[in-house]
Design a protein around this motif. Structure first.
Motif, PDB file in Angstrom:
ATOM      1  N   VAL A  78      40.308  -7.199 -54.001  1.00 18.06           N
ATOM      2  CA  VAL A  78      40.627  -7.856 -55.263  1.00 18.06           C
ATOM      3  C   VAL A  78      41.739  -6.960 -55.822  1.00 18.06           C
ATOM      4  CG1 VAL A  78      39.688  -8.639 -57.459  1.00 18.06           C
ATOM      5  CG2 VAL A  78      38.188  -8.328 -55.490  1.00 18.06           C
ATOM      6  N   THR A  79      42.692  -7.558 -56.562  1.00 18.63           N
ATOM      7  CA  THR A  79      43.820  -6.749 -57.054  1.00 18.63           C
ATOM      8  C   THR A  79      43.333  -5.439 -57.655  1.00 18.63           C
ATOM      9  OG1 THR A  79      44.284  -8.860 -58.113  1.00 18.63           O
ATOM     10  CG2 THR A  79      46.071  -7.264 -58.014  1.00 18.63           C
ATOM     11  N   CYS A  80      42.218  -5.508 -58.381  1.00 18.08           N
ATOM     12  CA  CYS A  80      41.769  -4.327 -59.107  1.00 18.08           C
ATOM     13  C   CYS A  80      40.917  -3.384 -58.260  1.00 18.08           C
ATOM     14  CB  CYS A  80      41.026  -4.743 -60.367  1.00 18.08           C
ATOM     15  SG  CYS A  80      42.173  -5.302 -61.652  1.00 18.08           S
ATOM     16  N   ASP A  81      40.586  -3.782 -57.026  1.00 14.58           N
ATOM     17  CA  ASP A  81      39.838  -2.858 -56.165  1.00 14.58           C
ATOM     18  C   ASP A  81      40.703  -1.660 -55.817  1.00 14.58           C
ATOM     19  OD1 ASP A  81      37.596  -4.258 -56.211  1.00 14.58           O
ATOM     20  OD2 ASP A  81      37.557  -4.832 -54.103  1.00 14.58           O
ATOM     21  N   GLU A  82      41.977  -1.947 -55.532  1.00 20.47           N
ATOM     22  CA  GLU A  82      42.896  -0.829 -55.298  1.00 20.47           C
ATOM     23  C   GLU A  82      43.472  -0.530 -56.672  1.00 20.47           C
ATOM     24  OE1 GLU A  82      45.653  -3.176 -53.222  1.00 20.47           O
ATOM     25  OE2 GLU A  82      44.652  -2.991 -51.300  1.00 20.47           O
ATOM     26  N   ASN A  83      42.624  -0.081 -57.569  1.00 20.63           N
ATOM     27  CA  ASN A  83      42.986  -0.007 -58.988  1.00 20.63           C
ATOM     28  C   ASN A  83      44.221   0.867 -59.223  1.00 20.63           C
ATOM     29  OD1 ASN A  83      43.142   0.317 -61.697  1.00 20.63           O
ATOM     30  ND2 ASN A  83      40.978   0.739 -62.016  1.00 20.63           N
ATOM     31  N   PRO A  84      45.334   0.240 -59.624  1.00 23.95           N
ATOM     32  CA  PRO A  84      46.540   1.037 -59.859  1.00 23.95           C
ATOM     33  C   PRO A  84      46.522   1.732 -61.219  1.00 23.95           C
ATOM     34  CG  PRO A  84      46.990  -1.259 -60.354  1.00 23.95           C
ATOM     35  CD  PRO A  84      45.533  -1.179 -59.919  1.00 23.95           C
ATOM     36  N   CYS A  85      45.569   1.344 -62.092  1.00 28.12           N
ATOM     37  CA  CYS A  85      45.577   1.849 -63.460  1.00 28.12           C
ATOM     38  C   CYS A  85      45.010   3.259 -63.507  1.00 28.12           C
ATOM     39  CB  CYS A  85      44.729   0.965 -64.364  1.00 28.12           C
ATOM     40  SG  CYS A  85      45.146  -0.779 -64.275  1.00 28.12           S
ATOM     41  N   GLY A  86      45.607   4.090 -64.361  1.00 27.11           N
ATOM     42  CA  GLY A  86      45.115   5.470 -64.463  1.00 27.11           C
ATOM     43  C   GLY A  86      44.324   5.701 -65.733  1.00 27.11           C
TER      44      GLY A  86
END
Length: 341
Positions: free
Chosen positions: A23-31
């Motif tokens: 899911v886009t957020c599984d590889e969470n780019p957010c810090g």
């Protein structure tokens, strides 16, 4: 879907990867503890926590006067959460100032602050809430035996900053807004103590849905504008203090900016993309045909988000061409879009 030796999965919305495992957020780019929200299959938006800003929430910002952006397009409110305010059981006094983002924002249903609990109270649960409804300030509390509410006169929208002073002693509550007359109320029933265990929420809720809140306390939207100089005291011989431990410091927050600062002034969306800001959260809303954080990546005509979508039938493979696309048909089908057996 197989294409000679190369097989791959056609993923449903919001999933990607060879096995549709991401899911886009599984590889969470957010810090920095940001809330990641999948904007599309390939793109995520980072809803920034307190004290952070930027596309990936990597920029530290100093907040002395918090600005709130109401409810964003993803359904989240911007908020600050402070530790539970001690000793407000029998008496309290609050004062604060606020500035509206625009006049329309006073006419919706906007939360200014809330503390309460959701339990099994017979006449609803204990809570204390302040908000705006139809251009008026609304102050409500329930000590467990029914809700008391005071509604101010309409705000004078020519004032740029508004001032609220409110309090309660046992069942009696009072509210003073700007230079309007002081209004009072007495809560129904026999209970005299406010028992709340939740944190003190400013500008919005942590919860995704206000349905999780006690009956009678709900304001559907978060606040839109700036709230500053929130102060409280709980006995006459004590001075006013800012909420939080240490004083003035929230435990957490989301999408809260500094009043008068615009995160959009710091980023440039390309190719006609529009910068959207919601407190400290910022992202680019791309025109059709573009994607990526800054709308710099071309969206292939074969991608599921492309508008209009390609017409290759289920099981066939869309292959982009310099002008348009073609469909590679699996065995047993033919036709422009592999639509014939």
């Amino acid at each position: 879907v197989s294409d000679a030796e190369n097989w791959f999965c056609e993923c449903p919305k919001l999933y990607s990867g060879k096995l549709c495992q991401f899911v886009t957020c599984d590889e969470n780019p957010c810090g920095n503890g940001a809330t990641c929200f999948p904007k599309s299959r390939r793109d995520a938006v980072c809803l920034c926590p307190y004290g952070r800003s930027g596309i990936l929430c990597s920029d530290a910002i100093n907040i002395s006067q918090p600005s709130f952006s109401g409810t964003d397009v993803f359904g989240y409110t911007s908020f600050l959460a402070y530790s539970t305010i001690p000793n407000i059981t029998f008496s309290y006094e609050f004062r604060l100032k606020f500035q509206l983002a625009n006049h329309h924002s006073a006419l919706q249903d906007n939360l200014i602050f809330f503390t309460g609990q959701k339990g099994q109270g017979l006449n609803g649960d204990d809570f204390l809430v302040l908000g705006l409804r139809n251009g008026r300030v609304v102050y409500s509390y329930n000590l467990g035996s029914g809700t008391a509410t005071i509604i101010s006169k309409p705000l004078d929208l020519t004032l740029s900053i508004h001032f609220i002073h409110l309090g309660r002693y046992l069942q009696k509550g009072w509210l003073k807004v700007d230079d309007q007359k002081n209004k009072t109320v007495t809560s129904p029933g026999r209970l005299v103590g406010l028992n709340v265990f939740s944190q003190f929420y400013l500008g919005g809720y942590r919860e995704y849905t206000p349905e999780l809140l006690p009956k009678g306390s709900s304001f559907k939207n978060g606040f839109q504008g700036c709230i500053f100089d929130v102060q409280v005291h709980t006995s006459m011989n004590q001075e006013f203090k800012s909420p939080g431990t240490p004083e003035g410091h929230p435990n957490s927050g989301r999408s809260v900016g500094q009043c008068k600062d615009s995160p959009c002034s710091l980023i440039k969306c390309r190719n006609g993309g529009k910068c959207i800001e919601s407190g400290s959260t910022v992202y680019c809303d791309c025109l059709t045909g573009w994607k990526g954080a800054f709308c710099t990546e071309i969206m292939s005509v074969c991608e599921p988000e492309h508008d209009p979508p390609h017409l290759c039938k289920q099981g066939s493979t869309c292959v982009p061409l310099p002008n348009g696309y073609t469909c590679h048909c699996p065995l047993g089908t033919t036709g422009t879009y592999c639509e014939q057996g």
